[in-house]
Every structure is written in C-alpha cells, then in structure tokens.
Design a protein around this motif. Sequence first.
Motif, PDB file in Angstrom:
ATOM      1  N   ARG A 243       0.830  -1.207   0.000  1.00  0.00           N
ATOM      2  CA  ARG A 243       0.000   0.000   0.000  1.00  0.00           C
ATOM      3  C   ARG A 243       0.869   1.264   0.000  1.00  0.00           C
ATOM      4  O   ARG A 243       0.539   2.270   0.633  1.00  0.00           O
ATOM      5  CB  ARG A 243      -0.956   0.006   1.194  1.00  0.00           C
ATOM      6  N   GLY A 244       1.957   1.202  -0.741  1.00  0.00           N
ATOM      7  CA  GLY A 244       2.854   2.339  -0.836  1.00  0.00           C
ATOM      8  C   GLY A 244       2.245   3.496  -1.606  1.00  0.00           C
ATOM      9  O   GLY A 244       1.335   3.325  -2.432  1.00  0.00           O
ATOM     10  N   ILE A 245       2.733   4.673  -1.364  1.00  0.00           N
ATOM     11  CA  ILE A 245       2.250   5.901  -1.999  1.00  0.00           C
ATOM     12  C   ILE A 245       3.287   6.343  -3.016  1.00  0.00           C
ATOM     13  O   ILE A 245       4.465   6.548  -2.677  1.00  0.00           O
ATOM     14  CB  ILE A 245       2.032   6.999  -0.946  1.00  0.00           C
ATOM     15  N   ASP A 246       2.874   6.489  -4.276  1.00  0.00           N
ATOM     16  CA  ASP A 246       3.795   6.900  -5.334  1.00  0.00           C
ATOM     17  C   ASP A 246       3.783   8.417  -5.506  1.00  0.00           C
ATOM     18  O   ASP A 246       2.719   9.053  -5.478  1.00  0.00           O
ATOM     19  CB  ASP A 246       3.415   6.241  -6.657  1.00  0.00           C
ATOM     20  N   VAL A 247       4.974   8.975  -5.692  1.00  0.00           N
ATOM     21  CA  VAL A 247       5.143  10.414  -5.892  1.00  0.00           C
ATOM     22  C   VAL A 247       6.055  10.623  -7.096  1.00  0.00           C
ATOM     23  O   VAL A 247       7.131  10.010  -7.179  1.00  0.00           O
ATOM     24  CB  VAL A 247       5.779  11.086  -4.651  1.00  0.00           C
ATOM     25  N   ARG A 248       5.634  11.453  -8.023  1.00  0.00           N
ATOM     26  CA  ARG A 248       6.478  11.802  -9.166  1.00  0.00           C
ATOM     27  C   ARG A 248       7.449  12.904  -8.750  1.00  0.00           C
ATOM     28  O   ARG A 248       7.031  13.911  -8.157  1.00  0.00           O
ATOM     29  CB  ARG A 248       5.634  12.261 -10.347  1.00  0.00           C
ATOM     30  N   LEU A 249       8.724  12.724  -9.078  1.00  0.00           N
ATOM     31  CA  LEU A 249       9.744  13.715  -8.722  1.00  0.00           C
ATOM     32  C   LEU A 249      10.104  14.546  -9.950  1.00  0.00           C
ATOM     33  O   LEU A 249      10.392  14.003 -11.022  1.00  0.00           O
ATOM     34  CB  LEU A 249      10.992  13.021  -8.176  1.00  0.00           C
ATOM     35  N   GLU A 250      10.097  15.869  -9.782  1.00  0.00           N
ATOM     36  CA  GLU A 250      10.408  16.787 -10.868  1.00  0.00           C
ATOM     37  C   GLU A 250      11.357  17.866 -10.373  1.00  0.00           C
ATOM     38  O   GLU A 250      11.464  18.125  -9.174  1.00  0.00           O
ATOM     39  CB  GLU A 250       9.131  17.426 -11.414  1.00  0.00           C
ATOM     40  N   VAL A 251      12.033  18.492 -11.327  1.00  0.00           N
ATOM     41  CA  VAL A 251      12.955  19.571 -10.978  1.00  0.00           C
ATOM     42  C   VAL A 251      12.193  20.702 -10.305  1.00  0.00           C
ATOM     43  O   VAL A 251      11.177  21.182 -10.813  1.00  0.00           O
ATOM     44  CB  VAL A 251      13.678  20.097 -12.232  1.00  0.00           C
ATOM     45  N   ASP A 252      12.702  21.128  -9.142  1.00  0.00           N
ATOM     46  CA  ASP A 252      12.113  22.246  -8.405  1.00  0.00           C
ATOM     47  C   ASP A 252      13.270  23.017  -7.782  1.00  0.00           C
ATOM     48  O   ASP A 252      13.781  22.639  -6.730  1.00  0.00           O
ATOM     49  CB  ASP A 252      11.147  21.740  -7.346  1.00  0.00           C
ATOM     50  N   GLY A 253      13.700  24.068  -8.456  1.00  0.00           N
ATOM     51  CA  GLY A 253      14.883  24.771  -7.994  1.00  0.00           C
ATOM     52  C   GLY A 253      16.121  23.924  -8.221  1.00  0.00           C
ATOM     53  O   GLY A 253      16.409  23.490  -9.324  1.00  0.00           O
ATOM     54  N   THR A 254      16.825  23.634  -7.146  1.00  0.00           N
ATOM     55  CA  THR A 254      18.059  22.842  -7.253  1.00  0.00           C
ATOM     56  C   THR A 254      17.873  21.421  -6.759  1.00  0.00           C
ATOM     57  O   THR A 254      18.858  20.711  -6.527  1.00  0.00           O
ATOM     58  CB  THR A 254      19.186  23.514  -6.452  1.00  0.00           C
ATOM     59  N   VAL A 255      16.634  21.002  -6.579  1.00  0.00           N
ATOM     60  CA  VAL A 255      16.378  19.635  -6.128  1.00  0.00           C
ATOM     61  C   VAL A 255      15.339  18.982  -7.032  1.00  0.00           C
ATOM     62  O   VAL A 255      14.661  19.643  -7.814  1.00  0.00           O
ATOM     63  CB  VAL A 255      15.877  19.586  -4.660  1.00  0.00           C
ATOM     64  N   LEU A 256      15.239  17.676  -6.909  1.00  0.00           N
ATOM     65  CA  LEU A 256      14.125  16.933  -7.485  1.00  0.00           C
ATOM     66  C   LEU A 256      13.142  16.716  -6.357  1.00  0.00           C
ATOM     67  O   LEU A 256      13.490  16.163  -5.306  1.00  0.00           O
ATOM     68  CB  LEU A 256      14.608  15.599  -8.048  1.00  0.00           C
ATOM     69  N   ARG A 257      11.897  17.186  -6.554  1.00  0.00           N
ATOM     70  CA  ARG A 257      10.938  17.168  -5.450  1.00  0.00           C
ATOM     71  C   ARG A 257       9.575  16.723  -5.960  1.00  0.00           C
ATOM     72  O   ARG A 257       9.189  16.990  -7.094  1.00  0.00           O
ATOM     73  CB  ARG A 257      10.826  18.561  -4.828  1.00  0.00           C
ATOM     74  N   GLY A 258       8.857  16.038  -5.087  1.00  0.00           N
ATOM     75  CA  GLY A 258       7.480  15.683  -5.365  1.00  0.00           C
ATOM     76  C   GLY A 258       6.677  15.730  -4.090  1.00  0.00           C
ATOM     77  O   GLY A 258       7.179  15.363  -3.014  1.00  0.00           O
ATOM     78  N   SER A 259       5.424  16.192  -4.170  1.00  0.00           N
ATOM     79  CA  SER A 259       4.545  16.264  -3.006  1.00  0.00           C
ATOM     80  C   SER A 259       3.177  15.722  -3.360  1.00  0.00           C
ATOM     81  O   SER A 259       2.726  15.845  -4.502  1.00  0.00           O
ATOM     82  CB  SER A 259       4.405  17.715  -2.519  1.00  0.00           C
ATOM     83  N   THR A 260       2.529  15.126  -2.365  1.00  0.00           N
ATOM     84  CA  THR A 260       1.172  14.640  -2.582  1.00  0.00           C
ATOM     85  C   THR A 260       0.434  14.603  -1.253  1.00  0.00           C
ATOM     86  O   THR A 260       1.042  14.362  -0.194  1.00  0.00           O
ATOM     87  CB  THR A 260       1.177  13.233  -3.220  1.00  0.00           C
ATOM     88  N   GLU A 261      -0.872  14.851  -1.299  1.00  0.00           N
ATOM     89  CA  GLU A 261      -1.682  14.725  -0.095  1.00  0.00           C
ATOM     90  C   GLU A 261      -1.868  13.250   0.226  1.00  0.00           C
ATOM     91  O   GLU A 261      -2.033  12.411  -0.678  1.00  0.00           O
ATOM     92  CB  GLU A 261      -3.037  15.393  -0.298  1.00  0.00           C
ATOM     93  N   VAL A 262      -1.832  12.919   1.506  1.00  0.00           N
ATOM     94  CA  VAL A 262      -1.948  11.524   1.940  1.00  0.00           C
ATOM     95  C   VAL A 262      -2.934  11.434   3.093  1.00  0.00           C
ATOM     96  O   VAL A 262      -3.218  12.430   3.770  1.00  0.00           O
ATOM     97  CB  VAL A 262      -0.574  10.964   2.387  1.00  0.00           C
ATOM     98  N   PRO A 263      -3.463  10.239   3.348  1.00  0.00           N
ATOM     99  CA  PRO A 263      -4.347  10.069   4.505  1.00  0.00           C
ATOM    100  C   PRO A 263      -3.602  10.351   5.803  1.00  0.00           C
ATOM    101  O   PRO A 263      -2.392  10.093   5.909  1.00  0.00           O
ATOM    102  CB  PRO A 263      -4.774   8.603   4.418  1.00  0.00           C
ATOM    103  N   ALA A 264      -4.318  10.841   6.778  1.00  0.00           N
ATOM    104  CA  ALA A 264      -3.697  11.133   8.075  1.00  0.00           C
ATOM    105  C   ALA A 264      -3.116   9.882   8.715  1.00  0.00           C
ATOM    106  O   ALA A 264      -2.164   9.957   9.501  1.00  0.00           O
ATOM    107  CB  ALA A 264      -4.731  11.770   9.002  1.00  0.00           C
ATOM    108  N   SER A 265      -3.626   8.712   8.337  1.00  0.00           N
ATOM    109  CA  SER A 265      -3.150   7.457   8.924  1.00  0.00           C
ATOM    110  C   SER A 265      -1.704   7.143   8.559  1.00  0.00           C
ATOM    111  O   SER A 265      -1.055   6.328   9.223  1.00  0.00           O
ATOM    112  CB  SER A 265      -4.042   6.290   8.473  1.00  0.00           C
ATOM    113  N   VAL A 266      -1.192   7.800   7.523  1.00  0.00           N
ATOM    114  CA  VAL A 266       0.214   7.578   7.146  1.00  0.00           C
ATOM    115  C   VAL A 266       1.131   7.954   8.311  1.00  0.00           C
ATOM    116  O   VAL A 266       2.183   7.336   8.513  1.00  0.00           O
ATOM    117  CB  VAL A 266       0.565   8.386   5.881  1.00  0.00           C
ATOM    118  N   ALA A 267       0.720   8.936   9.098  1.00  0.00           N
ATOM    119  CA  ALA A 267       1.533   9.348  10.251  1.00  0.00           C
ATOM    120  C   ALA A 267       1.625   8.253  11.299  1.00  0.00           C
ATOM    121  O   ALA A 267       2.507   8.296  12.168  1.00  0.00           O
ATOM    122  CB  ALA A 267       0.957  10.623  10.857  1.00  0.00           C
TER     123      ALA A 267
END
Length: 364
Positions: A284-308
């Motif tokens: 049940r892993g969460i996939d995130v696409r990583l793209e150039v953002d400034g000087t890093v490769l970054r990706g963000s996504t909203e996730v269920p609170a249960s991930v914490a």
Amino acid sequence: MRIGIRIDGDRALVGPSPGPVDQTAGPAEPFTTALIEARGALLAWSVPPGRFPDAVVHAPDQAAEWLADVYGPGVAAAVADVDRRTEASAEPAAIVLGDSAELTGPVRTLALLGWAARWWPAGGSVPALDTGLLAAEIALAAHRVDHLLDDEEATERALAEAADAPSALERVPARFAGEAEALSAALSDLAEDHGVVLRPVAAARDSWALAAGGSVSAASGVEIAHGSAPVSWADVAPQSVAADAEATWSLRHVGGQAVLTVEVAPVPGADPADLRARFGPEERGIDVRLEVDGTVLRGSTEVPASVALLPIEERVLWVRDVRMTSVPGPAESPEARQAALAYAAGRRTDPEASLAERTAGALR
C-alpha cells in the motif's frame, strides 16, 4: 601473472589465480564489475580493475579466435586442451602464465569506458562526465576490438551514440586541446568509414540554472515526521541522481491536510523524466512523481492522516526510474559504494584514464 582455468559443466572459467571467478553468478553490486560481452565468452574486471579479466567461456570454438589476443597464446592453448575434459572441478584444471597481448589493454579500456557510461557515480564529490565525449572514446575503443565483440554492429551503434561528440570535443580545457583534436580526427575518419554522420559543432551553451517549479514549499506547515534513505544506483539512470546523497522524505500538516514530500539531489544539469518515489509498505505504498524544483528533485502529494501512524519499519522510501526497474533490488553495500566513489575520484587525475574522466566537470 598466473591464470587459472577451471571446468564448470560445459563452460571453462578463466581468470587470475587463485581464481577464476564466475562473474555470471552476479555480484551483490553490479557497479563493482566492468563487463564485455565477447564472442563465446563474458569478460569481467573488478573495479578497480586488474590487468586480466575473469572469463566465462561458453563457446570455446568462438572464443578461440581471440583468447590469445587477451591472455596470450599459452592460456588460449590451455583452454582448448582442458575443454576436452568433461569432469567438473572446484580446483583449476590448469594454471598457466598469462602474457600481456595485443588486446589486453584495449579490451580492458573498453570495459572501463562501458562501466563509466553506466555506473559513473556523479554527485557532489564527483563531477559528471560529458556523455558526448565519453561516447566518442567508446566508439574508437569498440572499433579497436570489434572482432572479439559479440555484437557485430558494436562500432556502428557506438558511433550513433557519439553523434554529438564534435561539440563536446570543442569544449575541453585548453591543456587537453591536442588530445581532443587527435580524438576528433580519429572519430571523424571512423564515422566516414562507417557511413555515420556526426552533428556539426553547436554554439556554446550559456550557463543556466534549474527552473523553479510550482510545488508547495517543503517547509510549509508543521512537520509530523521525516527520514531519509539511500538511492540504489541500479534503480536510476546514469548521472541523473547524485550518487553521494540520500533521498529525504517529510510528512507535514499543511492547511489541515497531511502532505508527503520527497526530495533528492540531482546531478547538476540533469532532469530525469521518469523518476518516482514510493513511500510506505510495498502493498500500500504511496507513489510520488519527482520533478525539478529549484536545485532539487521534489514531489509532493496529499496523503491520509493514517500515514503518520505507520510503524518505523514501514516508513520505507524507494526512489527509482520506472524505465529501469519495477521492483526494489537488494540493498547496496555502503562500503562498495564508497570504493566506487573513491575510484571515480582518482580517475580524474589518473594519466591512464579516459579524456572524459580527466576532464569531468571542466568542459567549457
């Protein structure tokens, strides 16, 4: 150097005594080995390399055409002799003195160039290689030994990869200009002989910075948890992700929503097209696409609170290029990675290294 020959079923294993080693069994870390697929055999050098490779000879009649060119006539004759023995043995069937022959060095050079093309650990401590310059050297090296390569079109394929080499050769530092001119002339002649058209020298590129993306700042909101994980070199494209940096993840509350952010350092100038990160247990892993953002490769996504609430052992991060693999491989040895980084760093000042290695990070 003494070369051992051992029988293993219908194969002959050849390599420096007390070997030889069956490299087809697969090293724990593939980046520790430089390979050549030869006619009738697989040649393998450990990295850093010795003079002679280990070989798995699976078609002795084909390998007989070139074994003497790599190991010397004594080893070639011994392989032909022991091949007639049918019993398998864990001990060498023969130990013969190997002689440096006409292609001992050139075939090793091609193997190390191929290793650099796939495994060069570019990052913060080791500059990236220019792929055009490296391709030019691979093309010339492949032509030198093409009669022993399993791929009959190896030179043509390498020349096609080297189409942009003229521009790279124009940008080498002035102290390497003579070497670059000779390499350029040899490449041009080889391309003409094979009917391959090289692209003309392009105008010098202006320096540029990575464009900033529009994702939410990694520092937004309140952090709930964070962590890091190494990126397997086998799971990403060459010279795309910094080999000496870990990927990081953070979980934050942003505007009442849990947001997972993953970051990884790219090799300067790289913009990997198919980089993904998966966080959490495999099922049940969460996939995130990583793209150039400034000087890093970054990706963000909203996730269920249960991930914490995931237990520590399930907070697993896996970064990969989807073109390279679909399943996680075994963990890579930190010691082996450090050894590869040290080897690559040393190649920059090694007079026997390729021009691409000696000019890494220095092209104009």
